[in-house]
Each structure stands twice: as C-alpha cells, then as structure tokens.
Design an enzyme around this catalytic site. Sequence first.
Site, PDB file in Angstrom:
ATOM      1  CE1 TYR A   1      -3.757   2.409   0.447  1.00 49.35           C
ATOM      2  CE2 TYR A   1      -2.479   3.320   2.255  1.00 49.35           C
ATOM      3  CZ  TYR A   1      -3.536   3.405   1.369  1.00 49.35           C
ATOM      4  OH  TYR A   1      -4.372   4.491   1.403  1.00 49.35           O
TER       5      TYR A   1
ATOM      6  CB  CYS B   1      -5.282  13.170   8.211  1.00 53.41           C
ATOM      7  SG  CYS B   1      -5.067  11.552   8.986  1.00 53.41           S
TER       8      CYS B   1
ATOM      9  CG  ASP C   1      -4.730  12.641  -1.449  1.00 54.33           C
ATOM     10  OD1 ASP C   1      -4.723  11.722  -0.619  1.00 54.33           O
ATOM     11  OD2 ASP C   1      -3.843  13.509  -1.500  1.00 54.33           O
TER      12      ASP C   1
ATOM     13  CD  GLU D   1      -9.461  11.361   0.325  1.00 55.25           C
ATOM     14  OE1 GLU D   1      -9.390  12.370   1.054  1.00 55.25           O
ATOM     15  OE2 GLU D   1      -8.628  10.435   0.374  1.00 55.25           O
TER      16      GLU D   1
ATOM     17  CG  ASN E   1      -6.670   3.053   7.447  1.00 54.59           C
ATOM     18  OD1 ASN E   1      -5.582   2.578   7.768  1.00 54.59           O
ATOM     19  ND2 ASN E   1      -6.852   4.354   7.316  1.00 54.59           N
TER      20      ASN E   1
ATOM     21  CD  GLU F   1      -9.809   6.384   6.814  1.00 54.03           C
ATOM     22  OE1 GLU F   1      -9.936   5.288   7.410  1.00 54.03           O
ATOM     23  OE2 GLU F   1      -8.709   6.832   6.451  1.00 54.03           O
TER      24      GLU F   1
ATOM     25  CG  ASP G   1      -2.727  13.096   4.364  1.00 57.74           C
ATOM     26  OD1 ASP G   1      -2.733  13.413   3.161  1.00 57.74           O
ATOM     27  OD2 ASP G   1      -3.417  12.165   4.842  1.00 57.74           O
TER      28      ASP G   1
ATOM     29  NE  ARG H   1     -10.215   8.206   2.744  1.00 53.29           N
ATOM     30  CZ  ARG H   1      -9.121   8.719   3.284  1.00 53.29           C
ATOM     31  NH1 ARG H   1      -7.938   8.210   2.962  1.00 53.29           N
ATOM     32  NH2 ARG H   1      -9.198   9.745   4.113  1.00 53.29           N
TER      33      ARG H   1
ATOM     34  CG  ASP I   1      -4.341   8.058  -0.194  1.00 52.81           C
ATOM     35  OD1 ASP I   1      -5.248   8.570  -0.874  1.00 52.81           O
ATOM     36  OD2 ASP I   1      -4.064   8.425   0.968  1.00 52.81           O
TER      37      ASP I   1
ATOM     38  CG  HIS J   1      -7.965   4.651  -1.820  1.00 53.18           C
ATOM     39  ND1 HIS J   1      -7.956   5.895  -1.256  1.00 53.18           N
ATOM     40  CD2 HIS J   1      -6.981   3.957  -1.210  1.00 53.18           C
ATOM     41  CE1 HIS J   1      -7.013   5.956  -0.330  1.00 53.18           C
ATOM     42  NE2 HIS J   1      -6.388   4.797  -0.298  1.00 53.18           N
TER      43      HIS J   1
END
Length: 300
Positions: A48, A126, A91, A118, A213, A191, A62, A161, A89, A116
């Site tokens: 990952y 974050c 974002d 989101e 996660n 998440e 982040d 996500r 990731d 993914h």
Amino acid sequence: MLYAQTRPADKRAALRSRLSSGEILRFPGAFNPLSARLIERKGFEGVYISGAVLSADLGLPDIGLTTLTEVAGRAKQIARMTELPAIVDADTGFGEAMNVARTVQEMEDAGLAGLHIEDQVNPKRCGHLDGKQVVDEYTALQRIRAAVDARRDPNFLIMARTDIRAVEGLDAAVTRAKRLVDAGADAVFPEALTTLAEFEAVRAAVDVPLLANMTEFGKSGLFTVQQLADVGMNIVIWPVSLLRLAMGVAGRGLDELMDAGSLAARLDEMQHRAELYELIDYEGYNHFDSSVFNFTLPPA
C-alpha cells in the site's frame, strides 16, 4: 536485479484473482522502494502507498499539498521495485472529474494495480482527524464514474473511499457505499469506522471487496487480521506503520548519539549490512558487472 520482472498487467490480474478468492489480503504501507521489497520478502500479499506517507516523506502534512506528478512519480518508484501488486492513495483525484480521469491513467502508466478516490472536499484532510468535510453525493459519484471511464486496463482496481462516517454517521456511510458501487466502484474503503460491528454493517450492504484501515492513533480499533476476516473484509492496510516504526527507532538512535556519542548500544536495532546487501541484491549486480566487463585489452 533492477526492477520487478512481473508486468503491471499481470500484477493487476493477480490482484483481481486473489480478491475473488475470498481470502483477506495484507497490504502494509511502504514508505520507500526498499521497504516495498522488504514487505514482499516477508511474505505479504501486496503493498500500500499512503498519501499521508508521501506527504510526510516531503516533510508536509496530509492536507492535500502533494501533486499528481509527485504522487505518481513516487508511487512508480515503489511499485516497480516489487513483484507484488501496489495500491496507491490518490486522495480526491487531484481535482474533479477530468482530473480524476487523468489521475487514473497516470497511475496505470506508473505500474500501479489500483487506487482509491475519496469523497472529501478539496483540499482533503487526514481521514482520522476531526473537521473533515465531504462532497455531495452527485460529486462523489461523478468522481468514481470518471475513474471507471478513464481506465484502459479493465483489471486496474478502482476503489471508492468514503469519509462520510465521521461527518454524518454510519447510516450515511452505508448508503454512500451502496451508491459508489452503483457508480461502478470495484471496491469500497469505508474510512474511520470504529468497531467491528460497523465493518459488518458495511459488509452486509455491498457485495464488492472492502478495505479496512488499521492505522495507529486513529479512530478505528486496531483489530487483528483474523477479526477483520471474520467480518468479511478483503484487504487490510497498515498505511503509516512502517514509517512510524522507522522514525521511532531513528529518533531514539539520534538521542543515543547525542547522549553517548556512539551507537554501539543500538546495533541490535539496525538492519545488518549483510541483510541490506542481500535485499538490494548486490550479488546480482556484481554478477552483471562481471558478465559485461569480462574483457581484456589487446597488447599495444
């Protein structure tokens, strides 16, 4: 030697096959290319690549400061160093629908097995901090539809996500997960769920693979792989764990160096030179050098 021998298309096909098997796949987070190789060496099923880690690697929080170019470039460096499939990731897709489409193709070209996207508002936060905001349903679904339409390899995994659990509650998370699947998502990453019962609720609502996660110091309990398998999870990630371990040991080492003037007492915490050389495959490089430069010059 050099990079992985497995083609990205084969990694993607292998990931799809394993996801359909029903087993739970373990994806520790790599904080650099060498750690990805170590993850493979230790016997895990995938790698990952965390947006939080990539931000931290640049010394940044982040909060959506990294760019598509930075993330795709670093993700490529990590993915090409292992035979395992890597998920990144991405974002919010670095923008809206057209940006999401470009992100998917850039990550395909970088050799990733999937990503993914989101449903947070730009710029994102974050996933385990308070104060997140999520976009409306239309925008969230538009991002996923754009991602699905843009991919060229049908095995490239498009995961949706959703961060809505921490904003509007579990029922909203279940509803959004269903809508994201209807929009074409191959898998869902809910998440910041807090309990196993919450994971079970999402599992009951959708029939695509689900990711759990297990980040430390967040809102989720730190459940075991077996506990997550028992409630139907398909992938589990530990996104920042290796970075946290490495930075923790590094900090203690620097304290020791400051206080004692030597790291002799910390040798048992270090990767031995021989282990590093074996992981990097010095022997393979030396063999290649010998095969290339095994000639002699004729006499003058």
